[in-house]
Scaffold this motif. Structure first.
Motif, PDB file in Angstrom:
ATOM      1  N   SER A  80       0.814  -1.219   0.000  1.00 34.03           N
ATOM      2  CA  SER A  80       0.000   0.000   0.000  1.00 34.03           C
ATOM      3  C   SER A  80       0.845   1.267   0.000  1.00 34.03           C
ATOM      4  O   SER A  80       0.338   2.361  -0.233  1.00 34.03           O
ATOM      5  CB  SER A  80      -0.915   0.002   1.233  1.00 34.03           C
ATOM      6  N   ILE A  81       2.142   1.131   0.219  1.00 33.23           N
ATOM      7  CA  ILE A  81       3.019   2.304   0.295  1.00 33.23           C
ATOM      8  C   ILE A  81       3.698   2.599  -1.043  1.00 33.23           C
ATOM      9  O   ILE A  81       3.682   3.729  -1.527  1.00 33.23           O
ATOM     10  CB  ILE A  81       4.073   2.116   1.404  1.00 33.23           C
ATOM     11  N   CYS A  82       4.298   1.561  -1.661  1.00 34.94           N
ATOM     12  CA  CYS A  82       5.048   1.793  -2.899  1.00 34.94           C
ATOM     13  C   CYS A  82       4.435   1.123  -4.120  1.00 34.94           C
ATOM     14  O   CYS A  82       4.889   1.348  -5.242  1.00 34.94           O
ATOM     15  CB  CYS A  82       6.499   1.331  -2.730  1.00 34.94           C
ATOM     16  N   GLY A  83       3.425   0.276  -3.928  1.00 38.40           N
ATOM     17  CA  GLY A  83       2.751  -0.348  -5.058  1.00 38.40           C
ATOM     18  C   GLY A  83       3.383  -1.621  -5.568  1.00 38.40           C
ATOM     19  O   GLY A  83       2.879  -2.236  -6.510  1.00 38.40           O
ATOM     20  N   LYS A  84       4.490  -2.053  -4.974  1.00 45.14           N
ATOM     21  CA  LYS A  84       5.141  -3.291  -5.402  1.00 45.14           C
ATOM     22  C   LYS A  84       4.240  -4.479  -5.088  1.00 45.14           C
ATOM     23  O   LYS A  84       3.547  -4.485  -4.068  1.00 45.14           O
ATOM     24  CB  LYS A  84       6.489  -3.444  -4.703  1.00 45.14           C
ATOM     25  N   ILE A  85       4.233  -5.483  -5.987  1.00 45.03           N
ATOM     26  CA  ILE A  85       3.314  -6.605  -5.822  1.00 45.03           C
ATOM     27  C   ILE A  85       4.058  -7.911  -5.571  1.00 45.03           C
ATOM     28  O   ILE A  85       5.214  -8.076  -5.977  1.00 45.03           O
ATOM     29  CB  ILE A  85       2.396  -6.752  -7.049  1.00 45.03           C
ATOM     30  N   PHE A  86       3.363  -8.851  -4.933  1.00 41.20           N
ATOM     31  CA  PHE A  86       3.956 -10.129  -4.553  1.00 41.20           C
ATOM     32  C   PHE A  86       2.936 -11.251  -4.758  1.00 41.20           C
ATOM     33  O   PHE A  86       1.726 -11.026  -4.700  1.00 41.20           O
ATOM     34  CB  PHE A  86       4.410 -10.092  -3.087  1.00 41.20           C
ATOM     35  N   ASN A  87       3.453 -12.461  -4.967  1.00 45.99           N
ATOM     36  CA  ASN A  87       2.556 -13.597  -5.183  1.00 45.99           C
ATOM     37  C   ASN A  87       2.230 -14.331  -3.882  1.00 45.99           C
ATOM     38  O   ASN A  87       1.377 -15.212  -3.863  1.00 45.99           O
ATOM     39  CB  ASN A  87       3.159 -14.575  -6.194  1.00 45.99           C
ATOM     40  N   LYS A  88       2.897 -13.954  -2.795  1.00 47.89           N
ATOM     41  CA  LYS A  88       2.623 -14.564  -1.501  1.00 47.89           C
ATOM     42  C   LYS A  88       2.523 -13.486  -0.433  1.00 47.89           C
ATOM     43  O   LYS A  88       3.277 -12.510  -0.464  1.00 47.89           O
ATOM     44  CB  LYS A  88       3.722 -15.564  -1.123  1.00 47.89           C
ATOM     45  N   SER A  89       1.618 -13.688   0.505  1.00 42.94           N
ATOM     46  CA  SER A  89       1.442 -12.711   1.581  1.00 42.94           C
ATOM     47  C   SER A  89       2.689 -12.630   2.460  1.00 42.94           C
ATOM     48  O   SER A  89       3.023 -11.567   2.983  1.00 42.94           O
ATOM     49  CB  SER A  89       0.227 -13.083   2.435  1.00 42.94           C
ATOM     50  N   SER A  90       3.401 -13.750   2.598  1.00 38.11           N
ATOM     51  CA  SER A  90       4.634 -13.764   3.398  1.00 38.11           C
ATOM     52  C   SER A  90       5.706 -12.891   2.780  1.00 38.11           C
ATOM     53  O   SER A  90       6.486 -12.249   3.480  1.00 38.11           O
ATOM     54  CB  SER A  90       5.151 -15.194   3.558  1.00 38.11           C
ATOM     55  N   HIS A  91       5.732 -12.837   1.445  1.00 36.59           N
ATOM     56  CA  HIS A  91       6.697 -11.992   0.750  1.00 36.59           C
ATOM     57  C   HIS A  91       6.366 -10.516   0.944  1.00 36.59           C
ATOM     58  O   HIS A  91       7.269  -9.684   1.100  1.00 36.59           O
ATOM     59  CB  HIS A  91       6.716 -12.328  -0.740  1.00 36.59           C
ATOM     60  N   LEU A  92       5.081 -10.196   0.927  1.00 34.11           N
ATOM     61  CA  LEU A  92       4.663  -8.815   1.183  1.00 34.11           C
ATOM     62  C   LEU A  92       5.015  -8.413   2.607  1.00 34.11           C
ATOM     63  O   LEU A  92       5.511  -7.304   2.844  1.00 34.11           O
ATOM     64  CB  LEU A  92       3.158  -8.663   0.960  1.00 34.11           C
ATOM     65  N   GLN A  93       4.782  -9.315   3.542  1.00 33.52           N
ATOM     66  CA  GLN A  93       5.087  -9.048   4.951  1.00 33.52           C
ATOM     67  C   GLN A  93       6.576  -8.796   5.147  1.00 33.52           C
ATOM     68  O   GLN A  93       6.984  -7.889   5.872  1.00 33.52           O
ATOM     69  CB  GLN A  93       4.629 -10.228   5.806  1.00 33.52           C
ATOM     70  N   ARG A  94       7.394  -9.581   4.465  1.00 34.31           N
ATOM     71  CA  ARG A  94       8.839  -9.405   4.553  1.00 34.31           C
ATOM     72  C   ARG A  94       9.268  -8.090   3.913  1.00 34.31           C
ATOM     73  O   ARG A  94      10.172  -7.406   4.409  1.00 34.31           O
ATOM     74  CB  ARG A  94       9.528 -10.586   3.856  1.00 34.31           C
ATOM     75  N   HIS A  95       8.593  -7.721   2.819  1.00 33.00           N
ATOM     76  CA  HIS A  95       8.897  -6.465   2.129  1.00 33.00           C
ATOM     77  C   HIS A  95       8.562  -5.247   2.983  1.00 33.00           C
ATOM     78  O   HIS A  95       9.280  -4.242   2.947  1.00 33.00           O
ATOM     79  CB  HIS A  95       8.117  -6.407   0.817  1.00 33.00           C
ATOM     80  N   MET A  96       7.493  -5.312   3.756  1.00 33.83           N
ATOM     81  CA  MET A  96       7.034  -4.173   4.539  1.00 33.83           C
ATOM     82  C   MET A  96       8.062  -3.698   5.559  1.00 33.83           C
ATOM     83  O   MET A  96       8.015  -2.551   6.021  1.00 33.83           O
ATOM     84  CB  MET A  96       5.722  -4.512   5.254  1.00 33.83           C
ATOM     85  N   VAL A  97       9.003  -4.560   5.893  1.00 32.01           N
ATOM     86  CA  VAL A  97      10.066  -4.191   6.840  1.00 32.01           C
ATOM     87  C   VAL A  97      10.901  -3.045   6.291  1.00 32.01           C
ATOM     88  O   VAL A  97      11.438  -2.226   7.032  1.00 32.01           O
ATOM     89  CB  VAL A  97      10.954  -5.424   7.154  1.00 32.01           C
ATOM     90  N   ILE A  98      10.994  -2.963   4.968  1.00 26.77           N
ATOM     91  CA  ILE A  98      11.761  -1.889   4.322  1.00 26.77           C
ATOM     92  C   ILE A  98      11.181  -0.524   4.700  1.00 26.77           C
ATOM     93  O   ILE A  98      11.916   0.422   4.977  1.00 26.77           O
ATOM     94  CB  ILE A  98      11.735  -2.059   2.787  1.00 26.77           C
ATOM     95  N   HIS A  99       9.864  -0.423   4.725  1.00 29.89           N
ATOM     96  CA  HIS A  99       9.197   0.847   5.023  1.00 29.89           C
ATOM     97  C   HIS A  99       9.156   1.144   6.521  1.00 29.89           C
ATOM     98  O   HIS A  99       9.200   2.310   6.925  1.00 29.89           O
ATOM     99  CB  HIS A  99       7.783   0.825   4.460  1.00 29.89           C
TER     100      HIS A  99
END
Length: 245
Positions: A80-99
């Motif tokens: 929801s912050i940068c618009g990057k997409i992922f095929n797994k919710s776990s990958h999105l969760q791991r990505h959110m640490v960046i923000h």
């Protein structure tokens, strides 16, 4: 008798004046209010680019194009912050640490923290001295696979980093960055002694020998030192080889 309400003695001019002041302000306010609602309504409605898969609308075609990737690549999890997409919710969760700025994985040796455990694992190799990635061409070993990949370009001649201005290619991104200063005329490295500027830090370092008197190039035959490698070369040719250029 409620004479204040009927005002039977008011003249026609006074009645007209009172009516004028009662209607003018409300009409102006109503006009401004209606205009605001029309404008706001128009702004909210300006989402002409609609996704045919889920019905979501966008105000720019580029936003719709980016959104469509979700359906094409089966990546339904969007940041929801940068618009990057992922095929797994776990990958999105791991990505959110960046923000969030969270770095929960800490090196027990030096205390350096990382956003992912895999990054910490790569880092720990620095302390162990392990070099598991070996070049099959020259036998040189490296602690990271990415470093080996960059090294292999020496043997393969691959230059994947291309200058968009002149087309020249480079094997390292840092070399391309260094090259780009030729085109933008930027000279970010300034001498604090005389104010002269340079495109590269190495050029400034060489220039500073004029001011600090450093002579790092020493003749192995007589011990005389020079501030430039070219001067040492000329010295060897003229004095020790008996040649003059």
């Amino acid at each position: 008798m409620n004479g204040a309400d009927t005002n039977p003695q008011d003249s026609p001019a006074e009645k007209k004046k009172r009516t004028f002041y009662k209607q003018e302000k409300p009409n102006e306010e109503m006009f401004a209010q209606n205009n605001f609602h029309k404008t706001y309504k128009g702004m909210k409605a300006e989402r002409p680019y609609k996704c045919t898969n889920c019905g979501k609308s966008f105000n720019k075609s580029s936003h719709l194009k980016r959104h469509m990737v979700i359906h094409r690549r089966e990546c339904p999890y969007e940041c929801s912050i940068c618009g990057k997409i992922f095929n797994k919710s776990s990958h999105l969760q791991r990505h959110m640490v960046i923000h969030s700025g969270e770095r929960p994985y800490e090196c027990s040796i030096c205390g350096k923290s990382f956003t992912q455990s895999s990054y910490r694992k790569l880092h720990v190799i620095i302390h162990s001295g392990e070099r598991p990635y070996k070049c099959t061409s020259c036998g040189k070993s490296f602690n990271h696979s990415s470093t080996l990949t960059r090294h292999r370009r020496i043997h393969s001649g691959e230059c994947p980093y291309k200058c968009t201005s002149c087309g020249k290619s480079f094997n390292q991104p840092s070399n391309l960055t260094r090259h780009m200063t030729i085109h933008n005329a930027e000279r970010p490295y300034k001498c604090t002694s005389c104010g002269k500027s340079f495109k590269h830090s190495s050029n400034l370092k060489t220039h500073m020998r004029i001011h600090n008197g450093k002579r790092p190039y020493k003749c192995t035959s007589c011990g005389k030192s020079f501030n430039w490698s070219s001067n040492l070369k000329t010295h060897n040719m003229r004095i020790h080889n008996g040649k003059r250029q």
